[in-house]
Enzyme design. Structure first.
Site, PDB file in Angstrom:
ATOM      1  N   ARG A   1      24.484  64.253  42.581  1.00 26.32           N
ATOM      2  CA  ARG A   1      25.360  65.025  43.461  1.00 26.32           C
ATOM      3  C   ARG A   1      26.000  66.205  42.731  1.00 26.32           C
ATOM      4  NH1 ARG A   1      27.678  68.087  45.460  1.00 26.32           N
ATOM      5  NH2 ARG A   1      29.286  68.140  47.055  1.00 26.32           N
ATOM      6  N   TYR A   2      26.376  65.993  41.478  1.00 29.32           N
ATOM      7  CA  TYR A   2      27.050  67.037  40.701  1.00 29.32           C
ATOM      8  C   TYR A   2      26.037  67.669  39.742  1.00 29.32           C
ATOM      9  CZ  TYR A   2      31.279  64.659  42.312  1.00 29.32           C
ATOM     10  OH  TYR A   2      32.255  64.097  43.085  1.00 29.32           O
TER      11      TYR A   2
ATOM     12  N   ARG B   1      25.630  65.713  36.044  1.00 27.04           N
ATOM     13  CA  ARG B   1      25.642  64.259  35.872  1.00 27.04           C
ATOM     14  C   ARG B   1      24.957  63.550  37.043  1.00 27.04           C
ATOM     15  NH1 ARG B   1      30.192  66.775  36.875  1.00 27.04           N
ATOM     16  NH2 ARG B   1      31.767  65.968  38.315  1.00 27.04           N
TER      17      ARG B   1
ATOM     18  N   CYS C   1      27.642  41.737  41.757  1.00 23.79           N
ATOM     19  CA  CYS C   1      28.976  41.910  41.169  1.00 23.79           C
ATOM     20  C   CYS C   1      29.605  40.526  41.073  1.00 23.79           C
ATOM     21  CB  CYS C   1      29.866  42.760  42.059  1.00 23.79           C
ATOM     22  SG  CYS C   1      29.213  44.397  42.361  1.00 23.79           S
TER      23      CYS C   1
ATOM     24  N   CYS D   1      34.270  43.226  46.183  1.00 22.04           N
ATOM     25  CA  CYS D   1      35.572  43.769  46.569  1.00 22.04           C
ATOM     26  C   CYS D   1      35.531  44.132  48.046  1.00 22.04           C
ATOM     27  CB  CYS D   1      35.896  44.996  45.723  1.00 22.04           C
ATOM     28  SG  CYS D   1      35.663  44.705  43.965  1.00 22.04           S
TER      29      CYS D   1
ATOM     30  N   CYS E   1      34.847  47.821  48.987  1.00 26.56           N
ATOM     31  CA  CYS E   1      33.771  48.483  48.226  1.00 26.56           C
ATOM     32  C   CYS E   1      33.113  49.630  49.007  1.00 26.56           C
ATOM     33  CB  CYS E   1      32.703  47.457  47.862  1.00 26.56           C
ATOM     34  SG  CYS E   1      31.335  48.188  46.947  1.00 26.56           S
TER      35      CYS E   1
ATOM     36  N   ARG F   1      30.212  50.810  48.435  1.00 24.72           N
ATOM     37  CA  ARG F   1      28.762  50.595  48.577  1.00 24.72           C
ATOM     38  C   ARG F   1      28.459  49.275  49.268  1.00 24.72           C
ATOM     39  NH1 ARG F   1      28.380  52.583  42.829  1.00 24.72           N
ATOM     40  NH2 ARG F   1      28.687  54.810  43.194  1.00 24.72           N
TER      41      ARG F   1
ATOM     42  N   ASP G   1      38.052  55.159  49.804  1.00 23.36           N
ATOM     43  CA  ASP G   1      36.979  55.860  50.518  1.00 23.36           C
ATOM     44  C   ASP G   1      36.916  55.402  51.976  1.00 23.36           C
ATOM     45  OD1 ASP G   1      36.186  57.260  48.266  1.00 23.36           O
ATOM     46  OD2 ASP G   1      34.768  55.709  47.637  1.00 23.36           O
TER      47      ASP G   1
ATOM     48  N   ASP H   1      37.515  61.270  47.258  1.00 26.98           N
ATOM     49  CA  ASP H   1      36.089  61.578  47.300  1.00 26.98           C
ATOM     50  C   ASP H   1      35.793  61.907  48.756  1.00 26.98           C
ATOM     51  OD1 ASP H   1      33.602  61.850  46.117  1.00 26.98           O
ATOM     52  OD2 ASP H   1      33.760  59.934  45.071  1.00 26.98           O
TER      53      ASP H   1
ATOM     54  N   LYS I   1      34.501  64.764  44.631  1.00 30.42           N
ATOM     55  CA  LYS I   1      35.919  64.450  44.374  1.00 30.42           C
ATOM     56  C   LYS I   1      36.750  65.723  44.330  1.00 30.42           C
ATOM     57  CE  LYS I   1      35.284  60.412  41.502  1.00 30.42           C
ATOM     58  NZ  LYS I   1      33.843  60.588  41.373  1.00 30.42           N
TER      59      LYS I   1
HETATM   60  S1  SF4 Z   1      33.891  47.966  44.032  1.00 31.62           S
HETATM   61 FE1  SF4 Z   1      31.860  47.362  44.849  1.00 31.62          FE
HETATM   62  S2  SF4 Z   1      30.444  47.846  43.210  1.00 31.62           S
HETATM   63 FE2  SF4 Z   1      32.471  47.808  42.291  1.00 31.62          FE
HETATM   64  S3  SF4 Z   1      32.737  45.704  41.538  1.00 31.62           S
HETATM   65 FE3  SF4 Z   1      33.614  45.774  43.575  1.00 31.62          FE
HETATM   66  S4  SF4 Z   1      31.952  45.133  44.941  1.00 31.62           S
HETATM   67 FE4  SF4 Z   1      31.023  45.680  42.984  1.00 31.62          FE
END
Ligand code: SF4
Length: 365
Positions: A109-110, A113, A122, A126, A129, A131, A291, A328, A335
């Site tokens: 995207r940038y 990088r 994971c 979370c 998250c 993603r 996000d 973001d 960002k």
């Molecule tokens: S934010 Fe998403 S990618 Fe990062 S540790 Fe938590 S679940 Fe995994």
């Protein structure tokens, strides 16, 4: 209750990261061994697990106060009602990462990088998250045959100076795979440095082994960006993980955290978190506005509120302790730092500023 439950099984494996991963709590029934869930929480769990996987390590559960509904760890573990709702502004892929993907797993995207999505696993999923569209699901995860194409892409694109290993959590890969991937990146002469995004030091700190640190040391400089959201996450175990990263791995360790409603949206909590991080050798790097991913509205703190919190910190705590507050931009805008409005007036010759104590100062242009 929590440790007693595992004591019945075998606590001698507690510090073994593979045991922790294999024994993650993944069902409502297992979760009820630790928390008394209300009827509503149970109903939400059943619906939420159909949308986004549920998993939490025994270690991370052990940080929660099971009898306190306001416990910041409990709030990060247990699905909440607003996860089931997608508001009009929320997206499956708010950062348009899939639109900037020239090769499976690589988001470019940038200009200088590229981010490399390497694992869907994971230790803890979370609830906020970004993603969640693919984390916890192996379908979109690059396989070994895709690694070659990604490495060729990095080799061909000489403008790429930094590769960010991400996921999911890239430290879910084996040491052998990590050593291979990092070694291959180091062989590309125009790559200046490698960054690793990981939440392992927070949610499963036993993953930071001496063997892993040796890989980092051999490939200096490695920047590790971890993700502590609350001071309760800084424990003896996580401190030891950070110590190993710095002293055995020669890693430079930064932290990015998300501003989360009811968890850390408070200047005093953040001040405590940032001081403690610096005290263990971690530089607070980014404070992220949450996000606009589907089901995240329950965590969202209004941006004006975030700016107010930052004003309660800037100038009052050392600049070393202060991260950049950023958003973001939904739609793949990248960002941007959020304004702090210290410049309050401008005329032909001078600029008028308000300082952190709300005093007015004039300087020449
Ligand atoms: S934010 Fe998403 S990618 Fe990062 S540790 Fe938590 S679940 Fe995994």
């Amino acid at each position: 209750m929590k440790k007693t439950f595992f004591l019945k099984q075998d606590l001698s494996f507690w510090t073994n990261w593979k045991w922790q991963l294999q024994n993650r709590i993944t069902t409502k029934e297992e979760l009820e061994n630790f928390f008394s869930l209300s009827i509503q929480e149970k109903e939400i769990f059943d619906k939420a697990e159909k949308i986004f996987n549920f998993a939490v390590t025994p270690y991370y559960v052990s940080l929660a106060n099971p009898s306190d509904p306001h416990c910041p760890i409990r709030k990060q573990i247990i699905p909440q009602a607003l996860e089931l709702i997608q508001t009009s502004y929320e997206r499956q892929d708010p950062l348009y990462e899939e639109n900037y993907m020239p090769v499976k797993g690589v988001t470019h995207r940038y200009p200088d990088r590229a981010l490399w999505y390497l694992s869907h696993v994971c230790p803890v999923y979370c609830r906020f998250c970004t993603r969640k569209r693919k984390v916890g699901n192996s379908f979109n995860t690059p396989r070994k045959e895709d690694w070659k194409k990604a490495l060729e892409y990095f080799q061909e694109h000489k403008e790429i100076k930094e590769v960010i290993l991400s996921g999911g959590d890239p430290l879910s890969l084996s040491d052998t795979s990590l050593s291979y991937l990092i070694g291959e990146l180091k062989r590309i002469s125009h790559i200046n440095h490698i960054r690793i995004h990981t939440r392992y030091p927070v949610t499963l700190p036993f993953r930071i082994t001496s063997e892993l640190c040796m890989i980092f040391k051999e490939n200096f400089p490695i920047f590790v960006v971890t993700h502590f959201n609350h001071p309760k996450e800084i424990t003896l175990e996580s401190k030891e993980a950070i110590r190993k990263l710095i002293q055995e791995g020669n890693a430079i360790v930064l932290n990015q955290n998300v501003l989360l409603k009811g968890i850390n949206d408070n200047a005093e909590i953040l001040k405590d978190l940032f001081y403690q991080l610096v005290n263990i050798g971690v530089k607070p790097y980014y404070l992220h506005q949450c996000d606009e991913v589907y089901g995240s509205s329950g965590f969202k703190v209004p941006i004006q509120e975030g700016i107010k919190i930052m004003k309660q910190l800037r100038g009052f705590i050392s600049g070393i302790c202060l991260p950049n507050y950023v958003v973001d931009l939904t739609g793949g805008g990248g960002k941007v730092p959020l304004p702090t409005d210290y410049l309050i007036k401008e005329n032909a010759e001078s600029l008028i500023f308000e300082n952190f104590q709300e005093e007015i100062f004039k300087i020449q242009k």
